[in-house]
Design a protein around this motif. Structure first.
Motif, PDB file in Angstrom:
ATOM      1  N   VAL A  32       0.835  -1.211   0.000  1.00  0.00           N
ATOM      2  CA  VAL A  32       0.000   0.000   0.000  1.00  0.00           C
ATOM      3  C   VAL A  32       0.868   1.259   0.000  1.00  0.00           C
ATOM      4  O   VAL A  32       1.816   1.370   0.781  1.00  0.00           O
ATOM      5  N   HIS A  33       0.533   2.175  -0.877  1.00  0.00           N
ATOM      6  CA  HIS A  33       1.186   3.482  -0.911  1.00  0.00           C
ATOM      7  C   HIS A  33       0.098   4.545  -0.990  1.00  0.00           C
ATOM      8  O   HIS A  33      -0.791   4.481  -1.842  1.00  0.00           O
ATOM      9  N   VAL A  34       0.170   5.513  -0.089  1.00  0.00           N
ATOM     10  CA  VAL A  34      -0.771   6.643  -0.103  1.00  0.00           C
ATOM     11  C   VAL A  34       0.056   7.918  -0.099  1.00  0.00           C
ATOM     12  O   VAL A  34       0.939   8.092   0.739  1.00  0.00           O
ATOM     13  N   TRP A  35      -0.231   8.823  -1.036  1.00  0.00           N
ATOM     14  CA  TRP A  35       0.529  10.074  -1.088  1.00  0.00           C
ATOM     15  C   TRP A  35      -0.302  11.172  -1.739  1.00  0.00           C
ATOM     16  O   TRP A  35      -1.254  10.903  -2.456  1.00  0.00           O
ATOM     17  N   ARG A  36       0.085  12.399  -1.444  1.00  0.00           N
ATOM     18  CA  ARG A  36      -0.558  13.559  -2.059  1.00  0.00           C
ATOM     19  C   ARG A  36       0.279  13.995  -3.252  1.00  0.00           C
ATOM     20  O   ARG A  36       1.443  14.351  -3.104  1.00  0.00           O
ATOM     21  N   TYR A  37      -0.329  13.958  -4.429  1.00  0.00           N
ATOM     22  CA  TYR A  37       0.389  14.372  -5.629  1.00  0.00           C
ATOM     23  C   TYR A  37       0.411  15.892  -5.757  1.00  0.00           C
ATOM     24  O   TYR A  37       1.426  16.492  -6.117  1.00  0.00           O
ATOM     25  N   SER A  38      -0.735  16.517  -5.472  1.00  0.00           N
ATOM     26  CA  SER A  38      -0.855  17.975  -5.556  1.00  0.00           C
ATOM     27  C   SER A  38      -1.905  18.414  -4.559  1.00  0.00           C
ATOM     28  O   SER A  38      -2.379  17.620  -3.744  1.00  0.00           O
ATOM     29  N   ASP A  39      -2.284  19.696  -4.609  1.00  0.00           N
ATOM     30  CA  ASP A  39      -3.299  20.198  -3.685  1.00  0.00           C
ATOM     31  C   ASP A  39      -4.633  19.477  -3.861  1.00  0.00           C
ATOM     32  O   ASP A  39      -5.393  19.334  -2.906  1.00  0.00           O
ATOM     33  N   ASP A  40      -4.925  19.035  -5.074  1.00  0.00           N
ATOM     34  CA  ASP A  40      -6.235  18.471  -5.377  1.00  0.00           C
ATOM     35  C   ASP A  40      -6.258  16.954  -5.480  1.00  0.00           C
ATOM     36  O   ASP A  40      -7.332  16.361  -5.554  1.00  0.00           O
ATOM     37  N   ILE A  41      -5.097  16.305  -5.514  1.00  0.00           N
ATOM     38  CA  ILE A  41      -5.062  14.871  -5.793  1.00  0.00           C
ATOM     39  C   ILE A  41      -4.349  14.105  -4.683  1.00  0.00           C
ATOM     40  O   ILE A  41      -3.184  14.366  -4.383  1.00  0.00           O
ATOM     41  N   ILE A  42      -5.064  13.155  -4.071  1.00  0.00           N
ATOM     42  CA  ILE A  42      -4.483  12.193  -3.141  1.00  0.00           C
ATOM     43  C   ILE A  42      -4.585  10.819  -3.795  1.00  0.00           C
ATOM     44  O   ILE A  42      -5.659  10.406  -4.228  1.00  0.00           O
ATOM     45  N   MET A  43      -3.450  10.119  -3.857  1.00  0.00           N
ATOM     46  CA  MET A  43      -3.389   8.871  -4.615  1.00  0.00           C
ATOM     47  C   MET A  43      -3.183   7.669  -3.700  1.00  0.00           C
ATOM     48  O   MET A  43      -2.574   7.783  -2.628  1.00  0.00           O
ATOM     49  N   LEU A  44      -3.717   6.527  -4.127  1.00  0.00           N
ATOM     50  CA  LEU A  44      -3.512   5.267  -3.415  1.00  0.00           C
ATOM     51  C   LEU A  44      -3.198   4.170  -4.416  1.00  0.00           C
ATOM     52  O   LEU A  44      -3.866   4.049  -5.451  1.00  0.00           O
ATOM     53  N   ASP A  45      -2.185   3.386  -4.089  1.00  0.00           N
ATOM     54  CA  ASP A  45      -1.821   2.224  -4.906  1.00  0.00           C
ATOM     55  C   ASP A  45      -1.753   1.028  -3.960  1.00  0.00           C
ATOM     56  O   ASP A  45      -1.129   1.116  -2.889  1.00  0.00           O
ATOM     57  N   ALA A  46      -2.416  -0.087  -4.299  1.00  0.00           N
ATOM     58  CA  ALA A  46      -2.433  -1.249  -3.411  1.00  0.00           C
ATOM     59  C   ALA A  46      -2.608  -2.534  -4.207  1.00  0.00           C
ATOM     60  O   ALA A  46      -3.177  -2.534  -5.306  1.00  0.00           O
ATOM     61  N   HIS A  47      -2.119  -3.627  -3.641  1.00  0.00           N
ATOM     62  CA  HIS A  47      -2.305  -4.954  -4.212  1.00  0.00           C
ATOM     63  C   HIS A  47      -3.329  -5.698  -3.363  1.00  0.00           C
ATOM     64  O   HIS A  47      -3.242  -5.691  -2.124  1.00  0.00           O
ATOM     65  N   LEU A  48      -4.274  -6.352  -4.008  1.00  0.00           N
ATOM     66  CA  LEU A  48      -5.341  -7.062  -3.303  1.00  0.00           C
ATOM     67  C   LEU A  48      -5.299  -8.546  -3.638  1.00  0.00           C
ATOM     68  O   LEU A  48      -5.228  -8.920  -4.813  1.00  0.00           O
ATOM     69  N   ASN A  49      -5.353  -9.384  -2.612  1.00  0.00           N
ATOM     70  CA  ASN A  49      -5.468 -10.821  -2.830  1.00  0.00           C
ATOM     71  C   ASN A  49      -6.949 -11.178  -2.930  1.00  0.00           C
ATOM     72  O   ASN A  49      -7.728 -10.899  -2.011  1.00  0.00           O
ATOM     73  N   VAL A  50      -7.321 -11.761  -4.064  1.00  0.00           N
ATOM     74  CA  VAL A  50      -8.727 -12.104  -4.311  1.00  0.00           C
ATOM     75  C   VAL A  50      -8.833 -13.579  -4.681  1.00  0.00           C
ATOM     76  O   VAL A  50      -7.827 -14.274  -4.905  1.00  0.00           O
ATOM     77  N   ASP A  51     -10.070 -14.060  -4.744  1.00  0.00           N
ATOM     78  CA  ASP A  51     -10.333 -15.448  -5.128  1.00  0.00           C
ATOM     79  C   ASP A  51      -9.888 -15.669  -6.580  1.00  0.00           C
ATOM     80  O   ASP A  51     -10.159 -14.839  -7.447  1.00  0.00           O
ATOM     81  N   PRO A  52      -9.222 -16.782  -6.876  1.00  0.00           N
ATOM     82  CA  PRO A  52      -8.752 -17.060  -8.243  1.00  0.00           C
ATOM     83  C   PRO A  52      -9.874 -17.128  -9.272  1.00  0.00           C
ATOM     84  O   PRO A  52      -9.624 -16.924 -10.470  1.00  0.00           O
ATOM     85  N   ASN A  53     -11.089 -17.407  -8.820  1.00  0.00           N
ATOM     86  CA  ASN A  53     -12.214 -17.539  -9.748  1.00  0.00           C
ATOM     87  C   ASN A  53     -12.885 -16.199 -10.074  1.00  0.00           C
ATOM     88  O   ASN A  53     -13.826 -16.157 -10.873  1.00  0.00           O
ATOM     89  N   LEU A  54     -12.406 -15.104  -9.463  1.00  0.00           N
ATOM     90  CA  LEU A  54     -12.997 -13.792  -9.718  1.00  0.00           C
ATOM     91  C   LEU A  54     -12.644 -13.340 -11.134  1.00  0.00           C
ATOM     92  O   LEU A  54     -11.475 -13.349 -11.525  1.00  0.00           O
ATOM     93  N   THR A  55     -13.658 -12.995 -11.919  1.00  0.00           N
ATOM     94  CA  THR A  55     -13.398 -12.575 -13.304  1.00  0.00           C
ATOM     95  C   THR A  55     -12.917 -11.125 -13.341  1.00  0.00           C
ATOM     96  O   THR A  55     -13.076 -10.374 -12.374  1.00  0.00           O
ATOM     97  N   ALA A  56     -12.360 -10.740 -14.500  1.00  0.00           N
ATOM     98  CA  ALA A  56     -11.877  -9.360 -14.678  1.00  0.00           C
ATOM     99  C   ALA A  56     -13.029  -8.369 -14.543  1.00  0.00           C
ATOM    100  O   ALA A  56     -12.873  -7.293 -13.953  1.00  0.00           O
ATOM    101  N   GLY A  57     -14.187  -8.738 -15.083  1.00  0.00           N
ATOM    102  CA  GLY A  57     -15.356  -7.863 -14.992  1.00  0.00           C
ATOM    103  C   GLY A  57     -15.803  -7.678 -13.556  1.00  0.00           C
ATOM    104  O   GLY A  57     -16.170  -6.572 -13.134  1.00  0.00           O
ATOM    105  N   GLU A  58     -15.804  -8.766 -12.792  1.00  0.00           N
ATOM    106  CA  GLU A  58     -16.212  -8.696 -11.384  1.00  0.00           C
ATOM    107  C   GLU A  58     -15.212  -7.872 -10.568  1.00  0.00           C
ATOM    108  O   GLU A  58     -15.607  -7.112  -9.679  1.00  0.00           O
ATOM    109  N   PHE A  59     -13.920  -8.033 -10.886  1.00  0.00           N
ATOM    110  CA  PHE A  59     -12.911  -7.248 -10.164  1.00  0.00           C
ATOM    111  C   PHE A  59     -13.044  -5.765 -10.486  1.00  0.00           C
ATOM    112  O   PHE A  59     -12.848  -4.906  -9.618  1.00  0.00           O
ATOM    113  N   GLU A  60     -13.385  -5.446 -11.717  1.00  0.00           N
ATOM    114  CA  GLU A  60     -13.588  -4.046 -12.098  1.00  0.00           C
ATOM    115  C   GLU A  60     -14.730  -3.423 -11.301  1.00  0.00           C
ATOM    116  O   GLU A  60     -14.613  -2.293 -10.809  1.00  0.00           O
ATOM    117  N   GLN A  61     -15.824  -4.153 -11.167  1.00  0.00           N
ATOM    118  CA  GLN A  61     -16.956  -3.659 -10.385  1.00  0.00           C
ATOM    119  C   GLN A  61     -16.567  -3.511  -8.912  1.00  0.00           C
ATOM    120  O   GLN A  61     -16.965  -2.549  -8.239  1.00  0.00           O
TER     121      GLN A  61
END
Length: 296
Positions: free
Chosen positions: A228-257
């Motif tokens: 997990v990384h959380v940082w402020r890019y500018s006055d208006d933008i706060i960003m988050l980057d993270a890796h999530l462990n999910v079920d192997p059977n989860l489809t790309a469409g379901e993960f997008e939702q």
């Protein structure tokens, strides 16, 4: 192209401060007032600060391109950091210059000092109010507004000093007032510089990671969160980057939702730019934040 409101404000404040700076330099030299000269030097630094802020503001409006895929918004943070450093240097210079004046006192023309200081006070208050409305959500504008606020206080102190010197001929009050103003300016400069440095260092902008963890793991499809990384890019933008462990059977469409739902909840914390990466087993045993250790 029509200028935006903040651009016009920068132009007005710059013009006004150039006039005031010239008047205070002349008044300080003729009256012999170090406090007035220090205010003039401070104003001169502000002119440079406003120009830096103005140029940075114009550059920040440029569109993203292949070389700057994030765009140019962060240049305003660089400007705020630069202005903070300028203020620190100026305040320290004035502080030590005022101390030297105790050993080499000079007569002060209180009437002239007072007249010019009043003009400076009015101009600085006008400049401060001009930028105040736009400084709440813009660190660059805030750094410039703090310059103006410190100038207004400096001018107010010089006005009070001018009255006392004119009435009671207490010339040692001039360096004392200069020291007080320098200390205040140094405090404000350190604060704005620290805020800008934290953004440039991509520090966590007071986002509660425990809340992030609770929100993300509140979805049954998510088994673990790490990297997990959380940082402020500018006055208006706060960003988050993270890796999530999910079920192997989860489809790309379901993960997008799923990502869409998670993003909606994280926006409540102020995070508005979110990137989530799906993984199955990799990283399952890693902590949310991994501390890096250098050396042995």
């Amino acid at each position: 192209m029509e200028k935006d409101s903040l651009t016009k404000r920068y132009m007005w404040v710059t013009t006004l401060n150039v006039i005031v700076t010239f008047a205070e330099f002349v008044g300080g030299l003729l009256s012999g007032s170090l406090a007035l000269l220090s205010d003039a030097v401070h104003n001169l630094s502000d002119v440079g600060a406003i120009v830096i802020s103005f140029i940075a503001h114009l550059i920040s409006k440029r569109s993203r391109n292949r070389k700057k895929t994030f765009g140019y918004e962060r240049i305003e943070i660089l400007a705020a950091f630069t202005n903070g450093i300028i203020l620190i240097v100026i305040s320290l210079y004035l502080f030590f210059e005022a101390i030297g004046r105790f050993w080499h006192p000079e007569p002060v023309h209180g009437t002239l000092m007072l007249s010019v200081a009043i003009i400076g006070l009015i101009a600085n208050v006008v400049s401060m109010l001009t930028l105040h409305k736009r400084s709440e959500h813009n660190l660059n504008a805030k750094s410039t507004m703090l310059h103006m606020m410190s100038d207004a206080l400096s001018s107010l102190v010089v006005v009070v000093g001018g009255v006392v010197i004119m009435l009671f001929k207490i010339n040692w009050l001039d360096p004392v007032l200069t020291i007080l103003v320098s200390i205040f300016v140094l405090h404000e400069a350190l604060e704005i510089t620290e805020k800008a440095a934290n953004i440039l260092m991509e520090s966590n902008p007071n986002i509660d990671l425990d809340q992030v963890n609770e929100i993300v793991l509140g979805f049954p499809e998510i088994k673990h969160i790490h990297h997990v990384h959380v940082w402020r890019y500018s006055d208006d933008i706060i960003m988050l980057d993270a890796h999530l462990n999910v079920d192997p059977n989860l489809t790309a469409g379901e993960f997008e939702q799923l990502c869409h739902q998670i993003s909606k909840k994280l926006k409540v914390l102020g995070i508005n730019h979110i990137n989530l990466q799906a993984e199955c087993e990799r990283g399952r045993d890693e902590k949310m934040i991994i501390e890096q250790k250098y050396g042995k």
